[in-house]
Design a protein around this motif. Sequence first.
Motif, PDB file in Angstrom:
ATOM      1  N   ASP A  66      52.546  32.048 100.398  1.00 45.47           N
ATOM      2  CA  ASP A  66      53.292  31.677 101.592  1.00 45.47           C
ATOM      3  C   ASP A  66      53.773  32.990 102.204  1.00 45.47           C
ATOM      4  O   ASP A  66      54.319  33.840 101.487  1.00 45.47           O
ATOM      5  N   ARG A 100      66.915  21.813 103.899  1.00 46.07           N
ATOM      6  CA  ARG A 100      65.608  21.524 104.486  1.00 46.07           C
ATOM      7  C   ARG A 100      65.261  20.062 104.224  1.00 46.07           C
ATOM      8  O   ARG A 100      65.935  19.384 103.465  1.00 46.07           O
ATOM      9  N   GLU A 108      55.228  19.860 100.807  1.00 47.17           N
ATOM     10  CA  GLU A 108      55.719  19.062  99.680  1.00 47.17           C
ATOM     11  C   GLU A 108      56.452  17.805 100.155  1.00 47.17           C
ATOM     12  O   GLU A 108      57.652  17.632  99.904  1.00 47.17           O
ATOM     13  N   ASN A 155      50.440  20.188 100.585  1.00 47.23           N
ATOM     14  CA  ASN A 155      50.576  20.603  99.186  1.00 47.23           C
ATOM     15  C   ASN A 155      51.287  19.545  98.340  1.00 47.23           C
ATOM     16  O   ASN A 155      52.405  19.151  98.632  1.00 47.23           O
ATOM     17  N   VAL A 183      61.931  31.798  88.827  1.00 47.27           N
ATOM     18  CA  VAL A 183      62.009  30.646  89.733  1.00 47.27           C
ATOM     19  C   VAL A 183      63.480  30.278  89.876  1.00 47.27           C
ATOM     20  O   VAL A 183      64.094  29.800  88.932  1.00 47.27           O
ATOM     21  N   TRP A 192      65.327  28.009  91.305  1.00 47.55           N
ATOM     22  CA  TRP A 192      65.926  26.667  91.245  1.00 47.55           C
ATOM     23  C   TRP A 192      66.022  26.150  89.806  1.00 47.55           C
ATOM     24  O   TRP A 192      66.536  25.065  89.574  1.00 47.55           O
ATOM     25  N   PHE A 246      54.274  31.216  95.958  1.00 46.37           N
ATOM     26  CA  PHE A 246      55.464  31.283  96.779  1.00 46.37           C
ATOM     27  C   PHE A 246      56.201  32.512  96.282  1.00 46.37           C
ATOM     28  O   PHE A 246      56.617  32.532  95.125  1.00 46.37           O
ATOM     29  N   GLU A 290      66.634  31.189  98.611  1.00 48.17           N
ATOM     30  CA  GLU A 290      65.667  31.554  97.567  1.00 48.17           C
ATOM     31  C   GLU A 290      65.572  33.069  97.363  1.00 48.17           C
ATOM     32  O   GLU A 290      64.524  33.592  96.988  1.00 48.17           O
TER      33      GLU A 290
HETATM   34  C1  GAL Z   1      58.413  24.830  96.429  1.00 53.12           C
HETATM   35  C2  GAL Z   1      58.460  24.946  97.942  1.00 53.12           C
HETATM   36  C3  GAL Z   1      58.575  26.385  98.416  1.00 53.12           C
HETATM   37  C4  GAL Z   1      59.616  27.095  97.595  1.00 53.12           C
HETATM   38  C5  GAL Z   1      59.226  27.014  96.150  1.00 53.12           C
HETATM   39  C6  GAL Z   1      60.136  27.780  95.237  1.00 53.12           C
HETATM   40  O1  GAL Z   1      58.870  23.586  96.024  1.00 53.12           O
HETATM   41  O2  GAL Z   1      57.306  24.383  98.516  1.00 53.12           O
HETATM   42  O3  GAL Z   1      58.939  26.385  99.779  1.00 53.12           O
HETATM   43  O4  GAL Z   1      60.860  26.508  97.804  1.00 53.12           O
HETATM   44  O5  GAL Z   1      59.261  25.678  95.749  1.00 53.12           O
HETATM   45  O6  GAL Z   1      59.778  27.602  93.884  1.00 53.12           O
END
Ligand code: GAL
Length: 665
Positions: free
Chosen positions: A16, A113, A152, A251, A315, A317, A347, A357
């Motif tokens: 991305d 978002r 997503e 995706n 990652v 999150w 990503f 992020e």
């Molecule tokens: C995905 C999403 C991306 C980014 C990524 C981070 O779920 O499509 O935009 O947020 O996670 O891991």
Amino acid sequence: MTIWPTRVRGLAWGADYNPEQWPEDVWDDDVALMRRAGVNLVSVAIFSWALLEVEEGRYEFGWLDRVLDRLHAGGIRVDLATATAAPPPWLTTAHPEMLPETADGVRLAHGSRQSYCPSSPVYRTKAVALARALAERYRDHPALSAWHVNNEYGCHVSRCYCDRCAVAFRAWLRARHGTLDVLNEAWGTAFWSQRYTSWDQVLPPRATPATHNPGQLLDFDRFSSDALLELYKAERDVLREVTPDVPVTTNFMAAAFSGLDYWKWAAEVDFVSNDHYTFGEDPDRHVHLAYSADLVRGLAGGRPWLLMEHSTSAVNWQPRNIAKLPGELRRNSYAHMARGADGTLFFQWRQSRAGAERYHSAMVPHAGPDTKVYREVEQVGAEYQRIAEVVGSTVDAPVAVVFDWESWWALGQSGHPTSDFSYSEHVFGYYRALWRAGVTVDFVPPGADLAPYRLVVLPALYAVDDATPYEEHVAAGGHVLVTYLSGVTDTRGHVHLGGYPGAFRELLGVRTEEFHPLRAGQTAALDDGSSAVVWTEHLHVDGAEVVASYADGPLPGVPAVTRNEHGAGVAWYAACGLVGDGLERLVRTALDGAGVPVGPGGGVEVVRRRGEVAGSAVSWLVAVNHSDSDAELPAVGVELLSGARASGSVVVPAGGVVVLREEEV
Ligand code: GAL
């Protein structure tokens, strides 16, 4: 219809790309670094709505023109997003009714978002208009390679419970059931005085005092998946109209996400693309990766697919941002490729300075290109050019696992015999046993042709109207392994009477009179040394042979694992929650009985792709070594990464990979 990003040569490699987060003077540096890293495809504009349509109907494409032109000048192709995944604040402020609502009636605000209701006509009209504007603007742009619709779908809002969704749900129910009488029967509304006498009484399953109606929940899951699919199709149809030769994808998030029935979705994309993130703290994360990749190949019907996103390292999150080990992003990329991905993207390209992020890894980290991550990115980018010949090839798999989103939804509801059961963990448990046996697996939908497979696993295939196709497959000589909680209900959620496992009783030659789920943490021993958690059941054999019985627990002496000869084939039944060695032993015994050879195991993953080079049939052995010691595999051919010939065996270095073009001996 084109089915792959156009003009991308070899395996796709990229990310991305979100240049709008950076001043323009960074963009030239981006393109230079992309070229150094062998990047040939980037997804652009995924979250750019607010910068593309700056106010109602006023589009500003100038910055995107400059981005696309620069990428094109650098020889980099673009998977162009329709930018509809995050509506801008001016839009949601003008139309607050387009925001989604939770089951508790909370309206979700903008400021993150995906703040839109799937049934909102405003959202749909504006999204389709933006997709059209982008398609018309860039239809002839030479960098345009594919369309990336939205992002997503359903990731954050897969269910909306607002009044507009209630209206759309009723229309969907009318189309499915025809009359209220049929709906009342399907949902079993005689129970708890739920009978509906008019359509406007029917609601989404909003917050209620007690357990919801299971039929209502299941239909709402189906409706919600379909509602988002309709949104996708609305954008896709405009793109196909304006640019019929540019393939369209969106995706997916298989196998982590239960919200959408991807079997239905996969039929609507020109090529399947997927996002997958490993969990840094999970020691089996590479097995989870393989599970996802095999499921995605199933969704793609065996054709090549694109890994749209994974991570180079941390990652953000996840609760703890575990950095990937040296070599891990490389192994991850090859493991996806081994299982049918004709490209692996990340990503994202450049790690963000600001926004939610910031601490998510990227191809270019905060610390810049002089880093472990960028060096590894450069390495794999260069290697991919040496193995470009694998593009278009397919993967061999002797075993199928039947995967069913509807059973996942149904078994996720409350009010079941145990709350300790998880569909995804259960399917993964059987997958891991197959992975450890070194066997490649295809995932197939219920109703798929099973003839190509020597063994078919049906893990908790819960909602089944009719088991005849499975009975016919076994009668004709097939081997199946069925696990508990299969065949219990029909697709409305009504229990099949006469004993469990309902639809599969005859095929399995058994009859269960009562479920005996185990207490939290309780284990039941079997007389062959296996043990079970979560589940046991009071099973009687009715023609089947007893393979193992309980030695203790609630049902000592009762059969726990059975084998039934049905016609020319064999049907195994695992009536309990087998774990560890016992589970692996059963899977290996079933593989052996079905004549499936096992692989090397020990953390070395070996997959074979088959295709053509210059018109001749060729196979490639892709091996990924997840262990700390070198592994030697029998092989004859050319190892493409090193160029070395193997004339009997090849060494897969500890933590390394091998891609070998095989020669017949
Ligand atoms: C995905 C999403 C991306 C980014 C990524 C981070 O779920 O499509 O935009 O947020 O996670 O891991």
